[in-house]
Design a protein around this motif. Structure first.
Motif, PDB file in Angstrom:
ATOM      1  N   LEU A   1       9.636   7.753  -0.098  1.00 28.49           N
ATOM      2  CA  LEU A   1       8.428   8.000  -0.369  1.00 28.49           C
ATOM      3  C   LEU A   1       7.767   9.349   0.452  1.00 28.49           C
ATOM      4  CD1 LEU A   1       7.118   4.581   0.464  1.00 28.49           C
ATOM      5  CD2 LEU A   1       7.912   5.339  -1.987  1.00 28.49           C
ATOM      6  N   SER A   2       8.675  10.482   1.061  1.00 27.64           N
ATOM      7  CA  SER A   2       7.951  11.555   1.617  1.00 27.64           C
ATOM      8  C   SER A   2       6.875  12.354   0.567  1.00 27.64           C
ATOM      9  CB  SER A   2       9.322  12.370   1.825  1.00 27.64           C
ATOM     10  OG  SER A   2       9.863  12.679   0.545  1.00 27.64           O
ATOM     11  N   TRP A   3       7.534  12.490  -0.125  1.00 27.25           N
ATOM     12  CA  TRP A   3       6.592  12.909  -1.559  1.00 27.25           C
ATOM     13  C   TRP A   3       4.902  12.186  -1.490  1.00 27.25           C
ATOM     14  CZ3 TRP A   3      10.137   9.877  -2.352  1.00 27.25           C
ATOM     15  CH2 TRP A   3      10.406   8.396  -3.350  1.00 27.25           C
ATOM     16  N   TRP A   4       4.773  10.874  -0.949  1.00 29.03           N
ATOM     17  CA  TRP A   4       3.744  10.229  -0.268  1.00 29.03           C
ATOM     18  C   TRP A   4       2.982  11.053   0.305  1.00 29.03           C
ATOM     19  CZ3 TRP A   4       3.808   4.489  -1.850  1.00 29.03           C
ATOM     20  CH2 TRP A   4       3.625   3.964  -3.020  1.00 29.03           C
ATOM     21  N   GLY A   5       3.419  11.580   1.230  1.00 29.89           N
ATOM     22  CA  GLY A   5       2.923  12.367   2.913  1.00 29.89           C
ATOM     23  C   GLY A   5       3.401  11.288   4.016  1.00 29.89           C
ATOM     24  N   ALA A   6       2.637  11.558   5.318  1.00 29.05           N
ATOM     25  CA  ALA A   6       2.551  10.968   5.680  1.00 29.05           C
ATOM     26  C   ALA A   6       1.736   9.452   6.218  1.00 29.05           C
ATOM     27  CB  ALA A   6       3.615  11.698   7.581  1.00 29.05           C
ATOM     28  N   PRO A   7       1.375   9.007   5.943  1.00 32.62           N
ATOM     29  CA  PRO A   7       0.116   8.102   5.526  1.00 32.62           C
ATOM     30  C   PRO A   7       0.139   7.322   7.119  1.00 32.62           C
ATOM     31  CG  PRO A   7       1.196   7.093   4.414  1.00 32.62           C
ATOM     32  CD  PRO A   7       2.009   8.384   4.604  1.00 32.62           C
ATOM     33  N   ARG A   8      -0.241   6.196   8.000  1.00 31.04           N
ATOM     34  CA  ARG A   8      -0.318   5.580   8.398  1.00 31.04           C
ATOM     35  C   ARG A   8       0.636   4.127   7.789  1.00 31.04           C
ATOM     36  NH1 ARG A   8      -5.826   4.316  10.656  1.00 31.04           N
ATOM     37  NH2 ARG A   8      -5.114   3.246  12.811  1.00 31.04           N
ATOM     38  N   GLY A   9       0.066   3.874   6.865  1.00 35.70           N
ATOM     39  CA  GLY A   9       1.625   2.356   6.043  1.00 35.70           C
ATOM     40  C   GLY A   9       1.058   3.130   4.446  1.00 35.70           C
ATOM     41  N   TYR A  10       1.484   2.642   3.818  1.00 37.52           N
ATOM     42  CA  TYR A  10       2.080   2.159   2.302  1.00 37.52           C
ATOM     43  C   TYR A  10       1.880   0.477   1.716  1.00 37.52           C
ATOM     44  CZ  TYR A  10       5.076   6.163   3.287  1.00 37.52           C
ATOM     45  OH  TYR A  10       5.943   7.197   4.030  1.00 37.52           O
ATOM     46  N   LEU A  11       0.959   0.839   0.583  1.00 39.24           N
ATOM     47  CA  LEU A  11       0.607  -0.601   0.007  1.00 39.24           C
ATOM     48  C   LEU A  11       1.201  -0.151  -1.503  1.00 39.24           C
ATOM     49  CD1 LEU A  11      -0.883  -3.102   0.075  1.00 39.24           C
ATOM     50  CD2 LEU A  11      -3.317  -1.756  -0.221  1.00 39.24           C
ATOM     51  N   LEU A  12       1.358  -0.751  -2.258  1.00 32.73           N
ATOM     52  CA  LEU A  12       1.663  -1.182  -3.309  1.00 32.73           C
ATOM     53  C   LEU A  12       1.484  -2.667  -4.345  1.00 32.73           C
ATOM     54  CD1 LEU A  12       3.046  -0.437  -5.731  1.00 32.73           C
ATOM     55  CD2 LEU A  12       5.930  -1.356  -5.111  1.00 32.73           C
ATOM     56  N   ILE A  13       0.057  -2.829  -5.107  1.00 32.25           N
ATOM     57  CA  ILE A  13       0.055  -3.527  -5.385  1.00 32.25           C
ATOM     58  C   ILE A  13       0.170  -3.313  -6.976  1.00 32.25           C
ATOM     59  CG2 ILE A  13      -2.072  -4.190  -6.161  1.00 32.25           C
ATOM     60  CD1 ILE A  13      -3.366  -2.664  -4.391  1.00 32.25           C
ATOM     61  N   ALA A  14       1.049  -4.367  -7.632  1.00 32.54           N
ATOM     62  CA  ALA A  14       1.969  -5.148  -8.498  1.00 32.54           C
ATOM     63  C   ALA A  14       1.157  -5.522  -9.354  1.00 32.54           C
ATOM     64  CB  ALA A  14       3.611  -5.425  -8.302  1.00 32.54           C
ATOM     65  N   THR A  15       0.067  -5.553 -10.098  1.00 28.93           N
ATOM     66  CA  THR A  15      -0.645  -5.726 -10.486  1.00 28.93           C
ATOM     67  C   THR A  15       0.266  -6.590 -12.308  1.00 28.93           C
ATOM     68  OG1 THR A  15      -1.521  -4.115 -12.308  1.00 28.93           O
ATOM     69  CG2 THR A  15      -2.881  -5.437 -10.553  1.00 28.93           C
ATOM     70  N   GLY A  16       0.184  -7.991 -12.824  1.00 27.51           N
ATOM     71  CA  GLY A  16       0.752  -8.484 -13.597  1.00 27.51           C
ATOM     72  C   GLY A  16       1.678  -9.147 -13.426  1.00 27.51           C
ATOM     73  N   TRP A  17       2.404  -8.805 -12.473  1.00 21.61           N
ATOM     74  CA  TRP A  17       3.851 -10.119 -11.568  1.00 21.61           C
ATOM     75  C   TRP A  17       4.122 -11.285 -12.165  1.00 21.61           C
ATOM     76  CZ3 TRP A  17       8.150  -8.051  -9.101  1.00 21.61           C
ATOM     77  CH2 TRP A  17       8.991  -8.464  -8.398  1.00 21.61           C
ATOM     78  N   GLU A  18       3.044 -12.007 -12.870  1.00 25.13           N
ATOM     79  CA  GLU A  18       3.497 -13.019 -12.929  1.00 25.13           C
ATOM     80  C   GLU A  18       3.960 -13.330 -14.318  1.00 25.13           C
ATOM     81  OE1 GLU A  18       0.613 -17.561 -13.298  1.00 25.13           O
ATOM     82  OE2 GLU A  18       0.826 -16.200 -11.126  1.00 25.13           O
ATOM     83  N   VAL A  19       2.861 -12.682 -15.293  1.00 22.43           N
ATOM     84  CA  VAL A  19       3.628 -12.333 -16.751  1.00 22.43           C
ATOM     85  C   VAL A  19       4.581 -10.999 -16.632  1.00 22.43           C
ATOM     86  CG1 VAL A  19       2.760 -10.665 -18.144  1.00 22.43           C
ATOM     87  CG2 VAL A  19       0.643 -11.388 -17.497  1.00 22.43           C
ATOM     88  N   LEU A  20       5.077 -10.329 -15.594  1.00 28.35           N
ATOM     89  CA  LEU A  20       6.500 -10.580 -15.460  1.00 28.35           C
ATOM     90  C   LEU A  20       7.691 -11.227 -15.438  1.00 28.35           C
ATOM     91  CD1 LEU A  20       9.022  -7.833 -15.639  1.00 28.35           C
ATOM     92  CD2 LEU A  20       8.570  -7.571 -13.747  1.00 28.35           C
ATOM     93  N   MET A  21       7.377 -12.229 -14.927  1.00 33.71           N
ATOM     94  CA  MET A  21       8.035 -13.249 -13.886  1.00 33.71           C
ATOM     95  C   MET A  21       7.849 -14.367 -15.852  1.00 33.71           C
ATOM     96  SD  MET A  21       9.189 -12.652 -11.124  1.00 33.71           S
ATOM     97  CE  MET A  21      10.188 -13.693 -11.377  1.00 33.71           C
ATOM     98  N   ARG A  22       6.866 -14.387 -16.763  1.00 39.10           N
ATOM     99  CA  ARG A  22       7.097 -15.559 -17.830  1.00 39.10           C
ATOM    100  C   ARG A  22       8.044 -14.208 -18.761  1.00 39.10           C
ATOM    101  NH1 ARG A  22       1.722 -16.483 -16.447  1.00 39.10           N
ATOM    102  NH2 ARG A  22       1.159 -14.669 -18.288  1.00 39.10           N
ATOM    103  N   THR A  23       7.390 -13.287 -19.487  1.00 37.30           N
ATOM    104  CA  THR A  23       8.527 -12.690 -19.881  1.00 37.30           C
ATOM    105  C   THR A  23       9.215 -12.093 -19.850  1.00 37.30           C
ATOM    106  OG1 THR A  23       6.579 -10.215 -19.517  1.00 37.30           O
ATOM    107  CG2 THR A  23       6.012 -11.824 -21.046  1.00 37.30           C
ATOM    108  N   ALA A  24       9.722 -11.538 -18.484  1.00 34.21           N
ATOM    109  CA  ALA A  24      10.944 -10.479 -18.667  1.00 34.21           C
ATOM    110  C   ALA A  24      11.625 -11.258 -17.240  1.00 34.21           C
ATOM    111  CB  ALA A  24      10.854  -9.263 -18.363  1.00 34.21           C
ATOM    112  N   PRO A  25      12.268 -12.560 -16.581  1.00 29.54           N
ATOM    113  CA  PRO A  25      12.600 -13.445 -15.335  1.00 29.54           C
ATOM    114  C   PRO A  25      13.432 -12.161 -14.890  1.00 29.54           C
ATOM    115  CG  PRO A  25      12.697 -14.698 -17.200  1.00 29.54           C
ATOM    116  CD  PRO A  25      12.135 -13.482 -17.650  1.00 29.54           C
ATOM    117  N   ASP A  26      14.344 -11.922 -15.819  1.00 24.55           N
ATOM    118  CA  ASP A  26      15.313 -11.251 -15.048  1.00 24.55           C
ATOM    119  C   ASP A  26      14.633 -10.070 -14.743  1.00 24.55           C
ATOM    120  OD1 ASP A  26      15.199 -10.607 -17.462  1.00 24.55           O
ATOM    121  OD2 ASP A  26      16.725  -9.746 -17.789  1.00 24.55           O
ATOM    122  N   VAL A  27      13.733  -9.339 -14.937  1.00 24.57           N
ATOM    123  CA  VAL A  27      14.001  -8.123 -14.568  1.00 24.57           C
ATOM    124  C   VAL A  27      13.401  -8.444 -13.077  1.00 24.57           C
ATOM    125  CG1 VAL A  27      12.403  -6.047 -14.944  1.00 24.57           C
ATOM    126  CG2 VAL A  27      13.068  -6.939 -16.629  1.00 24.57           C
ATOM    127  N   GLY A  28      12.302  -9.546 -13.149  1.00 28.44           N
ATOM    128  CA  GLY A  28      11.997  -9.509 -12.137  1.00 28.44           C
ATOM    129  C   GLY A  28      12.266  -9.750 -10.676  1.00 28.44           C
TER     130      GLY A  28
END
Length: 147
Positions: A92-119
């Protein structure tokens, strides 16, 4: 860390100020309304780097990795495989040096229904990245949207 805790209402601010520990959390309703955008704004004010990973249209490994490349602005050397994603999430060096990293995965539950192997393949990659950052001075938290 295979079981994820639910993120209580208003807890995003507590993650950003350090009173709630970093980790992987289920976030009911993250994909509704402006919740993810509000969290990104809160993160920016707290000097965290935030990204929203839209997964509702992901159908396979390749579309998942493409979504990651675009949403996370992964570097050109990203090899579009699970190992390369792990490498990127623990750099994550291309994100600079923030105080923290936050990743928000929207549609995670949809992914788990439609492509559970990927999740199922993505989950340990994300969990290992959070564990990696837990041992450094910059925390990472991942929020998995739940409908």
């Amino acid at each position: 860390m295979s079981s994820h805790r639910d993120l209580p209402e208003g807890a995003v601010a507590r993650i950003l100020d350090g009173t709630t520990p970093p980790g992987v959390y289920r976030w009911p309703g993250a994909g509704r309304g402006d919740a993810a955008a509000d969290a990104v704004r809160l993160a920016a004010r707290a000097h965290w780097h935030a990204a929203v990973l839209p997964l509702a249209d992901v159908t396979d490994k390749f579309s998942f990795l493409d979504a990651c490349a675009e949403a996370l602005e992964l570097p050109d050397w990203f090899g579009r495989n699970w190992d390369a994603l792990q490498d990127c999430l623990t750099d994550l060096s291309w994100w600079g040096a923030p105080r923290g990293y936050l990743l928000i995965a929207t549609g995670w539950e949809v992914l788990m229904r439609t492509a559970p192997d990927v999740g199922a393949a993505a989950r340990p990659v994300v969990e290992e990245a959070v564990t990696h950052w837990r041992t450094r001075r910059i925390p990472m938290t991942v929020l998995l949207d739940q409908e």
